[in-house]
Scaffold this active site. Structure first.
Site, PDB file in Angstrom:
ATOM      1  N   HIS A 143      -1.470   3.817  -1.725  1.00 22.88           N
ATOM      2  CA  HIS A 143      -2.540   4.775  -1.414  1.00 22.88           C
ATOM      3  C   HIS A 143      -2.540   5.958  -2.376  1.00 22.88           C
ATOM      4  O   HIS A 143      -3.560   6.587  -2.588  1.00 22.88           O
ATOM      5  CB  HIS A 143      -2.420   5.268   0.024  1.00 22.88           C
TER       6      HIS A 143
ATOM      7  N   GLU B 283       0.811  -1.234   0.000  1.00 26.67           N
ATOM      8  CA  GLU B 283       0.000   0.000   0.000  1.00 26.67           C
ATOM      9  C   GLU B 283       0.840   1.279   0.000  1.00 26.67           C
ATOM     10  O   GLU B 283       0.335   2.358   0.306  1.00 26.67           O
ATOM     11  CB  GLU B 283      -0.989   0.065   1.183  1.00 26.67           C
TER      12      GLU B 283
ATOM     13  N   TYR C 135       3.451   1.999   2.000  1.00 29.94           N
ATOM     14  CA  TYR C 135       4.043   2.378   3.285  1.00 29.94           C
ATOM     15  C   TYR C 135       5.567   2.142   3.263  1.00 29.94           C
ATOM     16  O   TYR C 135       6.114   1.693   2.250  1.00 29.94           O
ATOM     17  CB  TYR C 135       3.370   1.600   4.422  1.00 29.94           C
TER      18      TYR C 135
ATOM     19  N   ARG D  94       2.651  -8.821   3.995  1.00 26.76           N
ATOM     20  CA  ARG D  94       1.729  -8.240   2.999  1.00 26.76           C
ATOM     21  C   ARG D  94       2.587  -7.678   1.869  1.00 26.76           C
ATOM     22  O   ARG D  94       3.256  -6.650   2.015  1.00 26.76           O
ATOM     23  CB  ARG D  94       0.882  -7.153   3.666  1.00 26.76           C
TER      24      ARG D  94
ATOM     25  N   GLN E  39     -18.833   4.137   3.066  1.00 28.36           N
ATOM     26  CA  GLN E  39     -19.436   5.322   3.653  1.00 28.36           C
ATOM     27  C   GLN E  39     -19.363   5.403   5.178  1.00 28.36           C
ATOM     28  O   GLN E  39     -19.350   6.502   5.714  1.00 28.36           O
ATOM     29  CB  GLN E  39     -20.899   5.454   3.200  1.00 28.36           C
TER      30      GLN E  39
HETATM   31  P1  NAP Z   1     -27.556  16.508  -2.678  1.00 26.56           P
HETATM   32  O1  NAP Z   1     -26.298  15.844  -2.389  1.00 26.56           O
HETATM   33  O2  NAP Z   1     -28.162  17.387  -1.666  1.00 26.56           O
HETATM   34  O3  NAP Z   1     -27.336  17.381  -4.011  1.00 26.56           O
HETATM   35  C1  NAP Z   1     -28.321  18.159  -4.560  1.00 26.56           C
HETATM   36  C2  NAP Z   1     -27.744  18.982  -5.705  1.00 26.56           C
HETATM   37  O4  NAP Z   1     -28.776  19.753  -6.242  1.00 26.56           O
HETATM   38  C3  NAP Z   1     -26.651  19.908  -5.282  1.00 26.56           C
HETATM   39  O5  NAP Z   1     -25.579  19.752  -6.199  1.00 26.56           O
HETATM   40  C4  NAP Z   1     -27.276  21.297  -5.354  1.00 26.56           C
HETATM   41  O6  NAP Z   1     -26.268  22.122  -5.877  1.00 26.56           O
HETATM   42  C5  NAP Z   1     -28.437  21.127  -6.301  1.00 26.56           C
HETATM   43  N1  NAP Z   1     -29.621  21.894  -5.927  1.00 26.56           N
HETATM   44  C6  NAP Z   1     -30.212  21.954  -4.710  1.00 26.56           C
HETATM   45  N2  NAP Z   1     -31.305  22.743  -4.752  1.00 26.56           N
HETATM   46  C7  NAP Z   1     -31.406  23.181  -6.022  1.00 26.56           C
HETATM   47  C8  NAP Z   1     -32.329  24.044  -6.692  1.00 26.56           C
HETATM   48  N3  NAP Z   1     -33.337  24.585  -6.041  1.00 26.56           N
HETATM   49  N4  NAP Z   1     -32.117  24.282  -7.989  1.00 26.56           N
HETATM   50  C9  NAP Z   1     -31.086  23.734  -8.656  1.00 26.56           C
HETATM   51  N5  NAP Z   1     -30.183  22.917  -8.065  1.00 26.56           N
HETATM   52  C10 NAP Z   1     -30.338  22.647  -6.768  1.00 26.56           C
HETATM   53  O7  NAP Z   1     -28.691  15.483  -3.073  1.00 26.56           O
HETATM   54  P2  NAP Z   1     -28.651  14.181  -3.972  1.00 26.56           P
HETATM   55  O8  NAP Z   1     -27.647  14.256  -5.059  1.00 26.56           O
HETATM   56  O9  NAP Z   1     -30.055  13.993  -4.351  1.00 26.56           O
HETATM   57  O10 NAP Z   1     -28.215  13.063  -2.977  1.00 26.56           O
HETATM   58  C11 NAP Z   1     -28.988  12.787  -1.823  1.00 26.56           C
HETATM   59  C12 NAP Z   1     -28.197  12.010  -0.815  1.00 26.56           C
HETATM   60  O11 NAP Z   1     -28.044  10.685  -1.257  1.00 26.56           O
HETATM   61  C13 NAP Z   1     -26.804  12.592  -0.610  1.00 26.56           C
HETATM   62  O12 NAP Z   1     -26.753  13.459   0.483  1.00 26.56           O
HETATM   63  C14 NAP Z   1     -25.972  11.392  -0.401  1.00 26.56           C
HETATM   64  O13 NAP Z   1     -25.672  11.209   0.952  1.00 26.56           O
HETATM   65  C15 NAP Z   1     -26.786  10.204  -0.901  1.00 26.56           C
HETATM   66  N6  NAP Z   1     -26.042   9.648  -2.032  1.00 26.56           N
HETATM   67  C16 NAP Z   1     -24.774   9.213  -1.820  1.00 26.56           C
HETATM   68  C17 NAP Z   1     -24.059   8.715  -2.872  1.00 26.56           C
HETATM   69  C18 NAP Z   1     -22.645   8.212  -2.667  1.00 26.56           C
HETATM   70  O14 NAP Z   1     -21.987   7.854  -3.621  1.00 26.56           O
HETATM   71  N7  NAP Z   1     -22.127   8.148  -1.473  1.00 26.56           N
HETATM   72  C19 NAP Z   1     -24.606   8.653  -4.118  1.00 26.56           C
HETATM   73  C20 NAP Z   1     -25.898   9.090  -4.301  1.00 26.56           C
HETATM   74  C21 NAP Z   1     -26.616   9.603  -3.247  1.00 26.56           C
HETATM   75  P3  NAP Z   1     -26.350  23.700  -5.966  1.00 26.56           P
HETATM   76  O15 NAP Z   1     -27.290  24.122  -4.883  1.00 26.56           O
HETATM   77  O16 NAP Z   1     -24.949  24.158  -5.812  1.00 26.56           O
HETATM   78  O17 NAP Z   1     -26.868  23.959  -7.338  1.00 26.56           O
HETATM   79 FE1  SF4 Z   2     -17.877  -0.336   4.734  1.00 27.15          FE
HETATM   80 FE2  SF4 Z   2     -20.167  -1.426   5.508  1.00 27.15          FE
HETATM   81 FE3  SF4 Z   2     -20.060  -0.033   3.233  1.00 27.15          FE
HETATM   82 FE4  SF4 Z   2     -18.900  -2.450   3.465  1.00 27.15          FE
HETATM   83  S1  SF4 Z   2     -21.085  -1.985   3.566  1.00 27.15           S
HETATM   84  S2  SF4 Z   2     -17.992  -0.649   2.555  1.00 27.15           S
HETATM   85  S3  SF4 Z   2     -18.158  -2.387   5.556  1.00 27.15           S
HETATM   86  S4  SF4 Z   2     -19.736   0.761   5.284  1.00 27.15           S
END
Ligand code: NAP
Ligand code: SF4
Length: 670
Positions: free
Chosen positions: A255, A167, A169, A217, A342
């Site tokens: 990394h 990784e 290190y 490793r 996450q």
């Molecule tokens: P979000 O993360 O809150 O993003 C919403 C987007 O819409 C922002 O980019 C915002 O940017 C824009 N926005 C907000 N209000 C707006 C308006 N009135 N007009 C135009 N643009 C507007 O929401 P999301 O993408 O729906 O995701 C929801 C949740 O799902 C996230 O918080 C996340 O935790 C989860 N999620 C996670 C992943 C992951 O890969 N970990 C993937 C998908 C979803 P601006 O306001 O700058 O324009």
């Molecule tokens: Fe990490 Fe749990 Fe997501 Fe697996 S499911 S990557 S252990 S948070």
């Protein structure tokens, strides 16, 4: 032995000791290592995995000396007091017949403090501080420090140590030209560069005797420029065997490598072919790892002779009883790690305790405990998304009678959308897990059911887990434009899009949609290796091959009003992968935009004071979500019987980690 998994569950004879199966729990930092009361919690965490049948555990890395610590306050294992403190961990593991090895990790130039050291004074692209070059005296004392730590580990009751040689290190930094430009006997020719790991292994073996496990490793694929060639990896593997290692474990990617190696978009078992190439050259057992998360995949890898053991870290965070369930031929009950990072790695990178999105009990074994309910009450859970599913099944396990309602014809909520994004198919496993848990715990499931307040009157508790709906936004011309579609409809109905697409909103979902639209048609492992420039022929040093980026046929604009970086999404450890993916596919990432109007010409906007019209045929709205709070005007009628969780509680920054955790915590405290 299970008829389903004969290779996985076969014991492994190491001569002086035997492992009960072929599952090694890979090293993973939990954040409990440095916590004051952390070792007791860590002991409970590992004990649960031992009860769940794992063959051999490797702990998170601890440094053999002060300067090798990753962070100023990272765990060190160099003094008798450290060994004494760790006894609680080894006792807990041995009490249930488990085996555990302590990982020794010297961070070298990855250390996040100004006293970092390395083979040469070359700063890592991901580090804040440049390391100092180690003098010969410092090299020799570091070798002794490794041996001292191993001896202390033995006195603490550990069954072995793992020497972290991958990784990127310190040990890896000695091995590769990229980071070792020394002219003395510790640098230059390959034989000189591998002197450091070999001397460490020999010194450890001399200290601990023959009856102690030493795992090394080994970085088999560095995935960085000027990494080791395959011939060099084999040469080192053979020399390590001669120096006295018991087991060789696989390491993939430094990394600082810009190639994903463990995230969910990495195909399952994507790197086992690398271990397979090394295996014929050594006689000691060899372990493969990275994105192995089901007993089927593990069995296939072992049965095909690619490795002697499989290493899984996150899958055992997600389900401590993974092996036991495989033994009982109940793989459908395994809570599968979906590779999201996450709650595990993202938390560790934020300096928080690791846990698991799909299993909030992970690393909280002493704090979140499941006790039988004092009286059997009847609970209605409205909404069968992640929050509702977690809550309903935990309540039923405690002895409550649970009715789970959803207006959809199947369970899963937002996960049902997520699993349709290419590279996020693993989310399907969580839905499969909950479907089986519903059956196992006796939750009464009512699909296709629109609940109203009158139906809930007689329940002892009512849990509203009704989730979210796409936010409706205002832009001139949006309402009547045939070009506009919301993300939910697009994903659910697989609506065909044109060749030119604007995505409004660059949060997690906007990024997912951009990635879905530009996804290449080919999905085989080799296509993925090609997309990321990984040399499957192993003829290029570090395993890198500079394939050209291939832009998508579609023209896509991902837009946000906020200034600053666009396209990373919310994941701390995965954001760069999303951004790199979109860049490789030629997606235009625009921040700081003001939306003006939508008409037959496309989407009109202003960026940096300059007006432009994106001539697009489709506009996808991914502007976040709003809570669904069905019949909210009547909630007062339920008084204290009402509980609101997940997106229905708060839609902003909603993620499934919070939703599932809230569901479980409510169920434990009701
Ligand atoms: P979000 O993360 O809150 O993003 C919403 C987007 O819409 C922002 O980019 C915002 O940017 C824009 N926005 C907000 N209000 C707006 C308006 N009135 N007009 C135009 N643009 C507007 O929401 P999301 O993408 O729906 O995701 C929801 C949740 O799902 C996230 O918080 C996340 O935790 C989860 N999620 C996670 C992943 C992951 O890969 N970990 C993937 C998908 C979803 P601006 O306001 O700058 O324009
Ligand atoms: Fe990490 Fe749990 Fe997501 Fe697996 S499911 S990557 S252990 S948070």
């Amino acid at each position: 032995m299970s008829a389903m998994y004969p290779n996985l569950l076969q014991p492994l004879d190491l001569g002086f000791t035997q492992l009960k199966n072929r599952v090694l729990m890979g090293s993973m930092h939990t954040g409990l290592e440095e916590d004051k009361a952390g070792l007791h919690k860590l002991a409970a965490f590992y004990q649960e995995r031992v009860k769940g049948g794992v063959g051999l555990i490797v702990t998170g890395g601890v440094s053999p000396n002060l300067r090798g610590r990753l962070h100023p306050f990272s765990a060190e294992f160099s003094k008798p007091k450290h060994a004494q403190a760790h006894q609680v961990v080894t006792d807990a593991v041995h009490e249930h017949g488990g085996k555990i090895a302590l990982q020794l990790l010297h961070a070298g130039r990855y250390a996040m403090h100004p006293f970092s050291q390395s083979a040469s004074a070359i700063k890592a692209p991901i580090a804040r501080f440049a390391p100092s070059e180690m003098s010969v005296r410092q090299i020799k004392s570091t070798i002794s420090d490794f041996a001292n730590s191993a001896k202390l580990a033995q006195s603490a009751g550990y069954d072995g140590v793992e020497v972290m040689g991958s990784e990127g290190y310190l040990i890896n930094q000695f091995i590769c030209k990229r980071t070792n430009v020394r002219y003395d006997e510790w640098g230059g020719e390959y034989q000189n560069r591998i002197r450091f790991p070999l001397e460490i292994v020999k010194a450890i073996r001399a200290e601990v005797g023959e009856q102690f496990i030493i795992i090394f490793r080994l970085s088999m694929l560095d995935l960085v420029e000027e990494g080791s060639s395959f011939q060099e990896v084999v040469e080192l593997a053979k020399a390590l065997e001669k120096a006295g290692v018991t087991i060789i474990n696989t390491g993939i990617g430094w990394h600082e490598a810009r190639i994903p190696t463990i995230a969910t978009q990495v195909p399952r078992g994507a790197f086992s072919w690398v271990t397979e190439q090394v295996k014929p050259h050594v006689n000691v057992p060899i372990v493969t790892c990275n994105r192995i998360n089901t007993p089927e995949d593990a069995e296939r890898i072992l049965a095909s002779g690619q490795a002697d053991m499989v290493s899984m870290a996150r899958p055992l965070l997600a389900d401590p009883h993974f092996v036991l369930k495989a033994e009982q031929q109940q793989p459908k009950l395994i809570n599968t790690c979906i590779g999201c990072n996450q709650a595990c790695l993202d938390n560790v990178f934020k300096g928080q305790r690791a846990t698991c999105m799909v299993n909030p009990f992970a690393c909280y074994e002493t704090e979140l405990t499941l006790e039988a309910a004092s009286q059997s009450q009847v609970v209605a859970v409205v909404g069968a998304g992640p929050a509702g599913l977690a809550c309903a099944t935990t309540l039923a396990e405690r002895g409550y009678q649970v009715d789970l309602f959803d207006r959809a014809d199947r369970i899963g909520g937002q996960f049902r959308l997520a699993m349709q994004i290419p590279g996020k198919e693993e989310f399907r496993e969580t839905i499969r897990y909950f479907a089986n848990r519903i059956e196992q715990t006796g939750v009464r499931l009512h699909l296709d059911t629109e609940v109203n307040a009158d139906m809930l009157r007689d329940y002892d508790h009512i849990v509203m887990a009704t989730g979210v709906t796409p936010r409706e936004i205002q832009i001139d011309g949006l309402e009547n434009s045939p070009k506009v579609i919301d993300y939910q409809t697009l994903i659910k109905e697989k609506t065909p899009v044109g060749d030119k697409i604007a995505i409004i909103g660059a949060g997690g979902i906007g990024v997912d949609v951009a990635s879905m639209i530009t996804e290449p048609n080919e999905h085989q492992l080799d296509d993925w290796l090609y997309e990321w420039g990984i040399d499957k022929t192993l003829t290029h040093p570090g395993g890198l091959y500079p394939y050209p980026d291939e832009a998508s046929d579609k023209q896509v604009w991902l837009l946000q009003r906020r200034k600053g970086r666009v396209g990373k999404g919310p994941g701390k450890t995965t954001g760069w992968i999303h951004k790199r993916t979109l860049e490789k596919r030629g997606v235009h990432l625009l921040g700081g935009v003001e939306y003006q109007k939508i008409d037959q010409h496309g989407l009109h906007l202003v960026q940096n004071g300059k007006a432009q019209c994106l001539d697009v045929d489709t506009i996808v709205i991914c502007a976040g979500q709003e809570s669904v709070r069905s019949f909210e005007h009547r909630w007062d009628e339920f008084g204290e019987k009402l509980h609101v969780i997940g997106g229905a509680d708060y839609a902003g920054e909603l993620d499934a980690v919070r939703a599932i955790r809230q569901g479980v915590e409510l169920a434990l405290n009701l």
